[in-house]
Write a protein that holds these residues in place. Sequence first.
Motif, short mmCIF file in Angstrom:
data_model
loop_
_atom_site.label_atom_id
_atom_site.label_comp_id
_atom_site.label_asym_id
_atom_site.label_seq_id
_atom_site.Cartn_x
_atom_site.Cartn_y
_atom_site.Cartn_z
N SER A 1 0.83 -1.21 0.00
CA SER A 1 0.00 0.00 0.00
C SER A 1 0.86 1.26 0.00
N SER A 2 1.94 1.24 0.78
CA SER A 2 2.81 2.41 0.85
C SER A 2 3.50 2.67 -0.48
N ARG A 3 3.99 1.59 -1.13
CA ARG A 3 4.70 1.77 -2.40
C ARG A 3 3.76 2.24 -3.51
N VAL A 4 2.52 1.67 -3.51
CA VAL A 4 1.55 2.12 -4.50
C VAL A 4 1.24 3.60 -4.33
N ASN A 5 1.01 4.03 -3.10
CA ASN A 5 0.71 5.45 -2.84
C ASN A 5 1.88 6.34 -3.22
N LEU A 6 3.09 5.88 -2.90
CA LEU A 6 4.27 6.70 -3.19
C LEU A 6 4.48 6.84 -4.69
N TYR A 7 4.34 5.73 -5.41
CA TYR A 7 4.55 5.78 -6.86
C TYR A 7 3.48 6.63 -7.53
N MET A 8 2.23 6.46 -7.11
CA MET A 8 1.17 7.25 -7.72
C MET A 8 1.30 8.72 -7.38
N GLU A 9 1.77 9.02 -6.18
CA GLU A 9 2.00 10.42 -5.81
C GLU A 9 3.11 11.02 -6.68
N LEU A 10 4.15 10.21 -6.95
CA LEU A 10 5.23 10.67 -7.82
C LEU A 10 4.70 10.98 -9.23
N LEU A 11 3.87 10.07 -9.76
CA LEU A 11 3.31 10.29 -11.10
C LEU A 11 2.39 11.50 -11.12
N ASP A 12 1.58 11.66 -10.08
CA ASP A 12 0.68 12.83 -10.03
C ASP A 12 1.47 14.13 -10.05
N ASN A 13 2.54 14.18 -9.27
CA ASN A 13 3.35 15.41 -9.21
C ASN A 13 4.03 15.68 -10.55
N ASP A 14 4.65 14.64 -11.12
CA ASP A 14 5.40 14.85 -12.37
C ASP A 14 4.47 15.19 -13.53
N PHE A 15 3.43 14.34 -13.71
CA PHE A 15 2.53 14.60 -14.84
C PHE A 15 1.68 15.84 -14.62
N LEU B 1 11.43 24.21 -24.49
CA LEU B 1 11.17 22.77 -24.59
C LEU B 1 12.24 21.95 -23.87
N ASP B 2 13.49 22.42 -23.93
CA ASP B 2 14.56 21.72 -23.19
C ASP B 2 14.30 21.77 -21.69
N ILE B 3 13.83 22.93 -21.22
CA ILE B 3 13.52 23.03 -19.80
C ILE B 3 12.40 22.06 -19.43
N LEU B 4 11.37 21.97 -20.30
CA LEU B 4 10.27 21.02 -20.06
C LEU B 4 10.79 19.59 -20.08
N ASN B 5 11.70 19.28 -20.98
CA ASN B 5 12.25 17.93 -21.08
C ASN B 5 13.01 17.53 -19.83
N ARG B 6 13.71 18.53 -19.28
CA ARG B 6 14.50 18.23 -18.07
C ARG B 6 13.68 18.31 -16.79
N SER B 7 12.44 18.79 -16.89
CA SER B 7 11.64 18.96 -15.68
C SER B 7 11.19 17.63 -15.06
N SER B 8 11.17 16.57 -15.84
CA SER B 8 10.72 15.26 -15.32
C SER B 8 11.48 14.15 -16.04
N LYS B 9 11.86 13.16 -15.24
CA LYS B 9 12.55 12.01 -15.84
C LYS B 9 11.63 11.17 -16.73
N PHE B 10 10.32 11.41 -16.63
CA PHE B 10 9.38 10.64 -17.44
C PHE B 10 9.16 11.25 -18.83
N VAL B 11 9.78 12.41 -19.10
CA VAL B 11 9.62 13.05 -20.41
C VAL B 11 10.70 12.52 -21.34
N GLU B 12 10.26 11.89 -22.43
CA GLU B 12 11.18 11.38 -23.44
C GLU B 12 11.57 12.49 -24.42
N GLU B 13 10.57 13.27 -24.83
CA GLU B 13 10.80 14.34 -25.81
C GLU B 13 9.62 15.29 -25.77
#
Length: 582
Positions: free
Chosen positions: A51-65, A107-119
């Motif tokens: 439960s803790s890991r699911v919450n932590l991962y989803m919180e990470l995705l919510d913040n980044d996305f 766009l470079d700044i946006l790309n570097r803003s999250s590790k989940f951004v490919e391009e």
Amino acid sequence: MRMVDKVAAIRVFPKLVLTFLVVLSPLYIIGLQINMSGLKNVNKEITHSLSSRVNLYMELLDNDFGGILLTLQDYINDEDLMKLSITAEIMSDVEKTQANLRLKNHLDILNRSSKFVEEASVFIPLIDRTITSNMEGIKDFDANQFKAMSGPLKTKESPFLFWKDRIFVTLVYPPSSRGKDPIFVAAVEISIPELVSTLDSYTNEGGGAVLVEKATNRIIAKTTLNAESEIIMDQPELMESTDSNATRKVDVDGQSYLITRKDSEHLGMSLLMYVPTKDVNQQLASHRVWLIILSLASIVIVIAFSYSIYRIIHKPLISLLQSFRRIEQGQFNHTVTYPLKDEFGYLYEEFNSMARKLNVLVHEVYEQQYRARLSELRHLQSQINPHFLYNTYFILYRMAQLEDNENLMRLTKHLGEYFQFITRDGTDEVPLEMEAHHARTYMEIQSIRFANRVEAHFGDLPIGAAAIQVPRLIMQPIIENAYKHSLELKSKNGWMNVEFSLRPDELIIAIEDNGHEFTAEKLERLKQVLRANDGFAESTGMINVHRRLKIKFGEAAGLRLSEGARGGLKVEIIIPIGERDQ
């Protein structure tokens, strides 16, 4: 009561083993309870961890996305993007170049803003160019991709757009163009490998996770080397039956899993983390193995300890018990030896002393009992001799008066044979043939006396029975008793029968009359008299015979009384046949 008797009959060694096992059983139960408690705690901790890991991962995705989506929204107010999308035709080449460079920098700044951004890319139809955050910077306009990026989203709940196995977050401006192409499209490609890598880092070995689009159950990303995710996502009821942020146990294709689900309301996706319950229980496998080893070792120790006690205590007791059984069998010369000087040594010495004393006492008692029985046998035989004298002389007197010479001759002949038999010196046993001849002679005498009043029958001896040795004078007293107490009271229709039967283990002589007022009460009184066994007390001929047979052959011999077929008394003389009689 039967169960108590069965438990009492168990031998000492099994009792020792069972006793120790019963004593140790609370320890086994406590160990098992500890193991079960540990299993519950581990399950609880793993559930909490999931439960803790699911919450932590989803919180990470919510913040980044969430940050990516906000940044994309800011592009609506980007001055350079608006100029290139609307007024590029009136801009100079220098102005276009400067605007492109500033836009790429954003766009470079946006790309570097999250590790989940490919391009990060911006599609501008007016200048027929696509500005990206990669090394190319500005590349040719791809009309097909622009059309795919500017299309409507499949669901309003999800911000993701799937194109050629790639995932994008897009911003179309203007959002509703009434059939016209938008002036620009901003698109951020999500890095699927980064999503998978992050999922892998949040899962334990043996477990897995899968990120799905909530509306369509389409897999966005999943952990590597986890074929279970495909199997789990083939079960659509899991998405419906599993509450958000809740952990439950499910069975899929015979495999049991712990599954935790977390939904993101902003991103329209769900994260399911799962772990096979076998991997959960595997953490306690070592504890179970040690518990089993402890149990087996305890049983071995109990058996070894019980066997040592068996050797020290039970084995000498068995030897002593066997010695007592030999004493019971009459082996009074038996002695036992014991090498030690402990308590058993003292018991063994006292046993040997007791055996020697018993040997002396038994011989003394045996000799005394033998003499007493021999004296009793002589006494019983001597009681029979005078019973018939006065009756015979009275019959002779009457026949002489009546000058019945023929019957007088028969009677004197029978009397001579009769007294010759009962006064003969010699052994106490005679062949059955001689005993039967004497009884027949007596019946002939009584037939002369009770002529026309009593019908007498005397059966033949069975084949092979003539030579059987029997005590003297066992039939005549029974026949005499029948005449005296029954037949002489009948004025007519008297009946007497003697039969012989030979069985493998006994000889039976049956003497039966038709009685006179014979009742069941009289039969029971006679049986009680025979059972009384009053020793040397004065008794009738029947009791004398019964007593002599008991002394001679033991409890298997004697008289058996019953009611005859014609209502009188039936007396069966039972004589066991041993090898000495064959």
